[in-house]
Each structure stands twice: as structure tokens, then as C-alpha cells.
Motif scaffolding. Structure first.
Motif, PDB file in Angstrom:
ATOM      1  N   ILE A  35       0.832  -1.200   0.000  1.00 53.95           N
ATOM      2  CA  ILE A  35       0.000   0.000   0.000  1.00 53.95           C
ATOM      3  C   ILE A  35       0.870   1.255   0.000  1.00 53.95           C
ATOM      4  N   TYR A  36       1.966   1.236   0.749  1.00 55.48           N
ATOM      5  CA  TYR A  36       2.903   2.376   0.775  1.00 55.48           C
ATOM      6  C   TYR A  36       3.397   2.653  -0.645  1.00 55.48           C
ATOM      7  N   LEU A  37       3.810   1.617  -1.344  1.00 54.45           N
ATOM      8  CA  LEU A  37       4.311   1.760  -2.704  1.00 54.45           C
ATOM      9  C   LEU A  37       3.222   2.285  -3.641  1.00 54.45           C
ATOM     10  N   VAL A  38       2.028   1.730  -3.549  1.00 51.05           N
ATOM     11  CA  VAL A  38       0.913   2.177  -4.394  1.00 51.05           C
ATOM     12  C   VAL A  38       0.611   3.653  -4.155  1.00 51.05           C
ATOM     13  N   LEU A  39       0.562   4.071  -2.903  1.00 50.95           N
ATOM     14  CA  LEU A  39       0.268   5.473  -2.599  1.00 50.95           C
ATOM     15  C   LEU A  39       1.369   6.400  -3.107  1.00 50.95           C
ATOM     16  N   MET A  40       2.627   5.974  -2.996  1.00 48.66           N
ATOM     17  CA  MET A  40       3.724   6.796  -3.526  1.00 48.66           C
ATOM     18  C   MET A  40       3.559   7.004  -5.031  1.00 48.66           C
ATOM     19  N   VAL A  41       3.232   5.933  -5.747  1.00 51.94           N
ATOM     20  CA  VAL A  41       3.066   6.024  -7.193  1.00 51.94           C
ATOM     21  C   VAL A  41       1.869   6.909  -7.536  1.00 51.94           C
ATOM     22  N   VAL A  42       0.755   6.725  -6.837  1.00 48.46           N
ATOM     23  CA  VAL A  42      -0.444   7.518  -7.108  1.00 48.46           C
ATOM     24  C   VAL A  42      -0.177   9.002  -6.881  1.00 48.46           C
ATOM     25  N   PHE A  43       0.469   9.352  -5.778  1.00 49.28           N
ATOM     26  CA  PHE A  43       0.720  10.767  -5.511  1.00 49.28           C
ATOM     27  C   PHE A  43       1.803  11.333  -6.417  1.00 49.28           C
ATOM     28  N   LYS A  44       2.704  10.497  -6.902  1.00 49.17           N
ATOM     29  CA  LYS A  44       3.693  10.940  -7.885  1.00 49.17           C
ATOM     30  C   LYS A  44       2.988  11.276  -9.189  1.00 49.17           C
ATOM     31  N   ILE A  45       2.046  10.422  -9.601  1.00 46.14           N
ATOM     32  CA  ILE A  45       1.289  10.658 -10.821  1.00 46.14           C
ATOM     33  C   ILE A  45       0.387  11.880 -10.665  1.00 46.14           C
ATOM     34  N   ALA A  46      -0.227  12.041  -9.499  1.00 42.31           N
ATOM     35  CA  ALA A  46      -1.122  13.173  -9.257  1.00 42.31           C
ATOM     36  C   ALA A  46      -0.375  14.493  -9.343  1.00 42.31           C
ATOM     37  N   GLY A  47       0.904  14.471  -9.013  1.00 41.14           N
ATOM     38  CA  GLY A  47       1.712  15.674  -9.148  1.00 41.14           C
ATOM     39  C   GLY A  47       1.728  16.519  -7.899  1.00 41.14           C
ATOM     40  N   ARG A  48       2.644  17.468  -7.927  1.00 37.82           N
ATOM     41  CA  ARG A  48       2.854  18.346  -6.771  1.00 37.82           C
ATOM     42  C   ARG A  48       1.697  19.290  -6.544  1.00 37.82           C
ATOM     43  N   ARG A  49       1.045  19.693  -7.608  1.00 40.92           N
ATOM     44  CA  ARG A  49      -0.054  20.638  -7.462  1.00 40.92           C
ATOM     45  C   ARG A  49      -1.167  20.046  -6.615  1.00 40.92           C
ATOM     46  N   ALA A  50      -1.415  18.756  -6.773  1.00 41.10           N
ATOM     47  CA  ALA A  50      -2.474  18.093  -6.015  1.00 41.10           C
ATOM     48  C   ALA A  50      -2.205  18.167  -4.517  1.00 41.10           C
ATOM     49  N   LEU A  51      -0.940  18.143  -4.136  1.00 36.08           N
ATOM     50  CA  LEU A  51      -0.606  18.187  -2.722  1.00 36.08           C
ATOM     51  C   LEU A  51      -0.629  19.610  -2.180  1.00 36.08           C
ATOM     52  N   LEU A  52      -0.431  20.585  -3.062  1.00 37.55           N
ATOM     53  CA  LEU A  52      -0.348  21.971  -2.609  1.00 37.55           C
ATOM     54  C   LEU A  52      -1.728  22.615  -2.475  1.00 37.55           C
ATOM     55  N   GLN A  53      -2.559  22.444  -3.489  1.00 37.32           N
ATOM     56  CA  GLN A  53      -3.827  23.161  -3.528  1.00 37.32           C
ATOM     57  C   GLN A  53      -4.982  22.181  -3.431  1.00 37.32           C
ATOM     58  N   MET A  54      -5.494  22.003  -2.226  1.00 35.45           N
ATOM     59  CA  MET A  54      -6.583  21.068  -2.030  1.00 35.45           C
ATOM     60  C   MET A  54      -7.924  21.788  -2.057  1.00 35.45           C
ATOM     61  N   THR A  55      -8.839  21.258  -2.847  1.00 35.60           N
ATOM     62  CA  THR A  55     -10.205  21.763  -2.877  1.00 35.60           C
ATOM     63  C   THR A  55     -11.057  20.856  -1.994  1.00 35.60           C
ATOM     64  N   SER A  56     -12.319  21.172  -1.867  1.00 33.85           N
ATOM     65  CA  SER A  56     -13.240  20.325  -1.093  1.00 33.85           C
ATOM     66  C   SER A  56     -13.294  18.929  -1.698  1.00 33.85           C
ATOM     67  N   PHE A  57     -13.315  18.855  -3.018  1.00 30.32           N
ATOM     68  CA  PHE A  57     -13.332  17.557  -3.700  1.00 30.32           C
ATOM     69  C   PHE A  57     -12.078  16.762  -3.352  1.00 30.32           C
ATOM     70  N   ASP A  58     -10.915  17.436  -3.351  1.00 33.41           N
ATOM     71  CA  ASP A  58      -9.658  16.754  -3.031  1.00 33.41           C
ATOM     72  C   ASP A  58      -9.669  16.216  -1.606  1.00 33.41           C
ATOM     73  N   LEU A  59     -10.226  16.983  -0.682  1.00 36.71           N
ATOM     74  CA  LEU A  59     -10.296  16.544   0.708  1.00 36.71           C
ATOM     75  C   LEU A  59     -11.191  15.306   0.837  1.00 36.71           C
ATOM     76  N   ILE A  60     -12.320  15.337   0.175  1.00 36.85           N
ATOM     77  CA  ILE A  60     -13.233  14.186   0.204  1.00 36.85           C
ATOM     78  C   ILE A  60     -12.540  12.969  -0.399  1.00 36.85           C
ATOM     79  N   LEU A  61     -11.856  13.163  -1.512  1.00 35.77           N
ATOM     80  CA  LEU A  61     -11.130  12.069  -2.153  1.00 35.77           C
ATOM     81  C   LEU A  61     -10.059  11.511  -1.226  1.00 35.77           C
ATOM     82  N   LEU A  62      -9.351  12.391  -0.532  1.00 36.75           N
ATOM     83  CA  LEU A  62      -8.307  11.953   0.397  1.00 36.75           C
ATOM     84  C   LEU A  62      -8.906  11.128   1.545  1.00 36.75           C
ATOM     85  N   LEU A  63     -10.070  11.543   2.040  1.00 33.76           N
ATOM     86  CA  LEU A  63     -10.728  10.787   3.099  1.00 33.76           C
ATOM     87  C   LEU A  63     -11.154   9.402   2.612  1.00 33.76           C
TER      88      LEU A  63
END
Length: 146
Positions: A10-38
């Protein structure tokens, strides 16, 4: 042993997913992003623990994840290539007032994002920017023309 393998997977999968999502996804979270993260965190919890809801299983999962993180941190310090692969490096988005559109497209950053960062320093136009750099943490650094 199954718990350790689940945690590592799971650690490896999450690293790959967040690498693909890019840095912007980690910097600017919208309400949708927060729900998705939950939702991701709930799915991750279920995948990590499976049918084992014991304190021992949870503790072993946490210890495994922390150990992987520590080992990865040490490997990144020792081998810069691993850090470059995992984290990437800074990306210049604007150079001497000229937007580098290919790089912006590749990173998912728009010209409006750059100008928003520039406005925080009192700059209004691209021509006032010597360099705009997308940092590893997702922050856009602005170096103004002097």
C-alpha cells in the motif's frame, strides 16, 4: 508477515499515485480533493488491515509504514538518484518573463497559478518575473526582475 507485506504494498501504491497526481495536487486542495483523500484513507485502512482489526495488527502496520519511511529517507540521503526518482526536482516555469508552456502543462500548473504566486510579492505581470520555480513541495517560488 501478511500485514507487513500489505503495508509495504500500500505504501508503494500510494507513492506512485501521488507521484502521478503531481505536486499541485498536494499543494492546492479543494473540497473535492479533501473528500477524495478521506475516501482513499478509508480504502487504505481496509486494505492495510484486511480482516484483522486487532490492536496488534494495527500496531504492526504502523511500525511497518514508519520503518519503510525511515529506510526510504536514509536511502534518499545516501543515493541522490532515488531521491530524484521519488521526489523529482524543482521545475522552472517562467524564465525571464517568458512562460515555459510545455513545463507548465507537464506539471499541471497554469499561468494563472504562477501569477497568483507572483501577486503575493506585489508583481502583476509575467514580465516582472525573472524566474518562477515549482519547488518539490508544490510551492511556486518567484524571483522578481531587479
Amino acid at each position: 508477515m501478511e500485514t507487513v507485506l500489505r503495508a509495504a504494498g500500500i505504501y508503494l501504491v500510494l507513492m506512485v499515485v501521488f507521484k502521478i497526481a503531481g505536486r499541485r495536487a498536494l499543494l492546492q486542495m479543494t473540497s473535492f480533493d479533501l473528500i477524495l483523500l478521506l475516501i482513499i484513507s478509508e480504502a487504505t485502512q481496509q486494505a492495510l488491515l484486511g480482516d484483522d482489526f486487532s490492536v496488534t495488527g494495527a500496531a504492526l502496520t504502523i511500525i511497518t509504514l514508519v520503518a519503510i519511511d525511515i529506510v526510504l529517507g536514509k536511502l534518499k540521503n545516501r543515493f541522490p538518484t532515488i531521491e530524484q526518482m521519488a521526489e523529482g526536482g524543482p521545475v522552472i516555469l517562467v524564465e525571464h518573463g517568458n512562460a515555459l508552456h510545455q513545463r507548465m502543462k507537464m506539471t499541471g500548473i497554469s499561468q494563472d497559478d504562477v501569477l497568483e504566486a507572483a501577486r503575493s510579492q506585489g508583481l502583476e505581470r509575467l514580465e516582472q518575473i525573472k524566474y518562477a520555480v515549482l519547488e518539490v513541495n508544490g510551492h511556486i517560488s518567484i524571483i522578481p526582475v531587479k
